[in-house]
Design a protein around this motif. Sequence first.
Motif, PDB file in Angstrom:
ATOM      1  N   GLU A 173       0.725  -1.004   0.033  1.00 58.77           N
ATOM      2  CA  GLU A 173       0.121  -0.014  -0.031  1.00 58.77           C
ATOM      3  C   GLU A 173       0.803   1.405   0.225  1.00 58.77           C
ATOM      4  N   ASP A 174       2.096   1.085   0.493  1.00 58.23           N
ATOM      5  CA  ASP A 174       3.125   2.197   0.539  1.00 58.23           C
ATOM      6  C   ASP A 174       3.317   2.518  -0.787  1.00 58.23           C
ATOM      7  N   LEU A 175       3.236   1.708  -1.699  1.00 60.93           N
ATOM      8  CA  LEU A 175       3.584   2.180  -3.071  1.00 60.93           C
ATOM      9  C   LEU A 175       2.673   2.773  -4.021  1.00 60.93           C
ATOM     10  N   GLU A 176       1.444   3.138  -3.354  1.00 62.77           N
ATOM     11  CA  GLU A 176       0.383   3.870  -4.238  1.00 62.77           C
ATOM     12  C   GLU A 176       0.621   5.167  -4.744  1.00 62.77           C
ATOM     13  N   PRO A 177       1.535   5.674  -4.255  1.00 60.65           N
ATOM     14  CA  PRO A 177       1.992   7.171  -4.603  1.00 60.65           C
ATOM     15  C   PRO A 177       2.729   7.092  -6.062  1.00 60.65           C
ATOM     16  N   LEU A 178       3.273   5.744  -6.417  1.00 60.75           N
ATOM     17  CA  LEU A 178       3.745   5.695  -7.547  1.00 60.75           C
ATOM     18  C   LEU A 178       2.853   5.778  -8.846  1.00 60.75           C
ATOM     19  N   SER A 179       1.594   5.933  -8.817  1.00 57.59           N
ATOM     20  CA  SER A 179       0.866   6.121  -9.999  1.00 57.59           C
ATOM     21  C   SER A 179       1.190   7.646 -10.290  1.00 57.59           C
ATOM     22  N   ASP A 180       2.061   8.465  -9.601  1.00 54.62           N
ATOM     23  CA  ASP A 180       2.424   9.750 -10.048  1.00 54.62           C
ATOM     24  C   ASP A 180       3.808   9.941 -10.691  1.00 54.62           C
ATOM     25  N   ALA A 181       4.488   8.460 -10.915  1.00 52.89           N
ATOM     26  CA  ALA A 181       5.788   8.465 -11.425  1.00 52.89           C
ATOM     27  C   ALA A 181       5.917   7.892 -12.568  1.00 52.89           C
ATOM     28  N   ASP A 182       6.829   7.970 -13.552  1.00 50.68           N
ATOM     29  CA  ASP A 182       6.986   7.456 -14.685  1.00 50.68           C
ATOM     30  C   ASP A 182       7.801   6.288 -14.634  1.00 50.68           C
ATOM     31  N   ILE A 183       8.842   6.436 -13.947  1.00 45.82           N
ATOM     32  CA  ILE A 183       9.693   5.327 -13.770  1.00 45.82           C
ATOM     33  C   ILE A 183      10.076   4.942 -12.409  1.00 45.82           C
ATOM     34  N   PHE A 184      10.259   3.831 -11.966  1.00 49.48           N
ATOM     35  CA  PHE A 184      10.335   3.540 -10.601  1.00 49.48           C
ATOM     36  C   PHE A 184      11.844   2.937 -10.498  1.00 49.48           C
ATOM     37  N   VAL A 185      13.047   3.292  -9.666  1.00 51.01           N
ATOM     38  CA  VAL A 185      14.297   2.397  -9.686  1.00 51.01           C
ATOM     39  C   VAL A 185      14.549   1.862  -8.363  1.00 51.01           C
ATOM     40  N   PRO A 186      13.904   0.783  -8.057  1.00 50.83           N
ATOM     41  CA  PRO A 186      14.366   0.375  -6.830  1.00 50.83           C
ATOM     42  C   PRO A 186      15.668  -0.621  -6.947  1.00 50.83           C
ATOM     43  N   ASN A 187      16.330  -1.122  -5.775  1.00 53.89           N
ATOM     44  CA  ASN A 187      17.297  -2.259  -6.055  1.00 53.89           C
ATOM     45  C   ASN A 187      16.728  -3.401  -6.019  1.00 53.89           C
ATOM     46  N   HIS A 188      17.445  -4.482  -6.234  1.00 49.36           N
ATOM     47  CA  HIS A 188      16.861  -5.696  -6.367  1.00 49.36           C
ATOM     48  C   HIS A 188      16.222  -6.039  -4.779  1.00 49.36           C
ATOM     49  N   ILE A 189      17.009  -5.696  -4.042  1.00 50.11           N
ATOM     50  CA  ILE A 189      16.688  -6.171  -2.323  1.00 50.11           C
ATOM     51  C   ILE A 189      15.100  -5.254  -2.056  1.00 50.11           C
ATOM     52  N   GLU A 190      15.175  -4.142  -2.489  1.00 49.49           N
ATOM     53  CA  GLU A 190      13.867  -3.352  -1.877  1.00 49.49           C
ATOM     54  C   GLU A 190      12.794  -3.896  -2.962  1.00 49.49           C
ATOM     55  N   ALA A 191      13.113  -4.431  -4.133  1.00 50.12           N
ATOM     56  CA  ALA A 191      11.853  -4.593  -5.078  1.00 50.12           C
ATOM     57  C   ALA A 191      11.457  -6.074  -4.639  1.00 50.12           C
ATOM     58  N   GLY A 204       9.202  -7.297 -10.632  1.00 49.28           N
ATOM     59  CA  GLY A 204       8.493  -6.765 -11.826  1.00 49.28           C
ATOM     60  C   GLY A 204       7.112  -6.563 -11.970  1.00 49.28           C
ATOM     61  N   GLU A 205       6.644  -7.980 -11.937  1.00 52.02           N
ATOM     62  CA  GLU A 205       4.973  -8.098 -12.260  1.00 52.02           C
ATOM     63  C   GLU A 205       4.280  -7.261 -11.171  1.00 52.02           C
ATOM     64  N   THR A 206       4.849  -7.505  -9.851  1.00 51.75           N
ATOM     65  CA  THR A 206       4.043  -6.833  -8.654  1.00 51.75           C
ATOM     66  C   THR A 206       4.223  -5.392  -8.782  1.00 51.75           C
ATOM     67  N   LEU A 207       5.341  -4.860  -9.157  1.00 59.20           N
ATOM     68  CA  LEU A 207       5.613  -3.346  -8.870  1.00 59.20           C
ATOM     69  C   LEU A 207       4.701  -2.624 -10.231  1.00 59.20           C
ATOM     70  N   LEU A 208       4.572  -3.244 -11.252  1.00 61.16           N
ATOM     71  CA  LEU A 208       4.018  -2.840 -12.389  1.00 61.16           C
ATOM     72  C   LEU A 208       2.332  -2.528 -12.145  1.00 61.16           C
ATOM     73  N   HIS A 209       1.931  -3.197 -10.999  1.00 61.77           N
ATOM     74  CA  HIS A 209       0.607  -2.606 -10.783  1.00 61.77           C
ATOM     75  C   HIS A 209       0.252  -1.226 -10.175  1.00 61.77           C
ATOM     76  N   TYR A 210       1.524  -0.557  -9.975  1.00 65.61           N
ATOM     77  CA  TYR A 210       1.537   0.692  -9.408  1.00 65.61           C
ATOM     78  C   TYR A 210       2.134   1.784 -10.245  1.00 65.61           C
ATOM     79  N   VAL A 211       2.985   1.367 -10.869  1.00 66.51           N
ATOM     80  CA  VAL A 211       3.775   2.184 -12.033  1.00 66.51           C
ATOM     81  C   VAL A 211       4.238   1.429 -13.188  1.00 66.51           C
ATOM     82  N   ASP A 212       4.277   2.135 -14.502  1.00 66.89           N
ATOM     83  CA  ASP A 212       4.099   1.361 -15.747  1.00 66.89           C
ATOM     84  C   ASP A 212       5.360   1.214 -16.314  1.00 66.89           C
ATOM     85  N   ASN A 213       6.511   1.794 -15.550  1.00 63.81           N
ATOM     86  CA  ASN A 213       7.829   1.456 -15.802  1.00 63.81           C
ATOM     87  C   ASN A 213       8.774   1.130 -14.513  1.00 63.81           C
ATOM     88  N   THR A 214       9.361  -0.062 -14.377  1.00 62.36           N
ATOM     89  CA  THR A 214      10.343  -0.254 -13.382  1.00 62.36           C
ATOM     90  C   THR A 214      11.583  -0.630 -13.770  1.00 62.36           C
TER      91      THR A 214
END
Length: 328
Positions: A173-191, A204-214
């Motif tokens: 749920e903390d990732l919901e603000p990513l809808s206002d981002a174009d690219i999300f750049v986490p490291n592999h541990i965070e992701a 990658g598939e999980t994060l794409l529910h919140y942002v179009d590009n990871t």
Amino acid sequence: MTSITSHDANWSVGVAGPTFLDIVMCGLEHPPCPGEEQWVSDCRVMPGGAANQAVASARLGMPVSLITYLGNDLTGTWVRDMLRNEHVDLTNTATTERQNITVAQMFEGDRAFTSFGNDTVPAPPADMAAPKFLLCSLDFLRDNRRQVQTWREQGTLVITDVGWDSSENWNLEDLEPLSDADIFVPNHIEACNYAHSHNLNDAGETLLHYVDNTVITCGEKGIYIASRTDTSLNGVSLPSLPTEVIDTTGAGDSFSAGLVAGLASGTDVLNALQFGQCVAAWTVNQIGGSGASPTPSDLKTWSQNRADIKQIIDPILANLITQQTRNN
């Protein structure tokens, strides 16, 4: 990548995040022990935190404005002077009583950090012009959504990273603000922590529910890129560039700055990502954060005997020089 286009007009960069005075110590033989003094092989002092991205972008020739708190003490004055010497604009900074400080210690192929201060970031001034690119944290997105949305409506491309979740809950749920981002750049541990999976495809598939590009940075294993189109989810890996690793401090920040510089040069996203890898590879071959950020001249010299990177670097550097000439 979806919704990402090259840029060739206003190519200013806004960087938002907490800034530190970084003291980087390299060459510890083992973790610090109580009562023991160790002498290290090298040490550097420089602006850190969000300043890593700001300095890396400025050294690549891009106009950069930093949104951060800087201390009203002698340490803060020192940080201001170093940032001005790097041609980072401080118009949009705010003042706090004491400057954040971090000591980074390198041993056993990794880093340990001891920090003083806090990670709060001021809101951008209401009259701040929309940058063409915004590099910021997930927290900044959450706290300044209306401003970021307004900037995006004016053409700002938002690249967001995330810090360590000290609660270790890694709530999606903390990732919901990513809808206002174009690219999300986490490291592999965070992701993988957010996805609750050790598999990059799943992450990658999980994060794409919140942002179009990871873009997941994986250190010596390269990067994993996940993008969402109208009909499918796409994932691709790019290997890392062979290089001697001396200090990984600031590698992810250099990568993001290189990605922005590549996009600003007008190249396509894949080439921009590879340019980001080149910038990061040069950085880890040096000691310490922002002080290890390369200039175009550094990259040009480095690429002369590296056919694997010369074909990536040369066209982008040529375009960056053209941009600088046009904007001066």
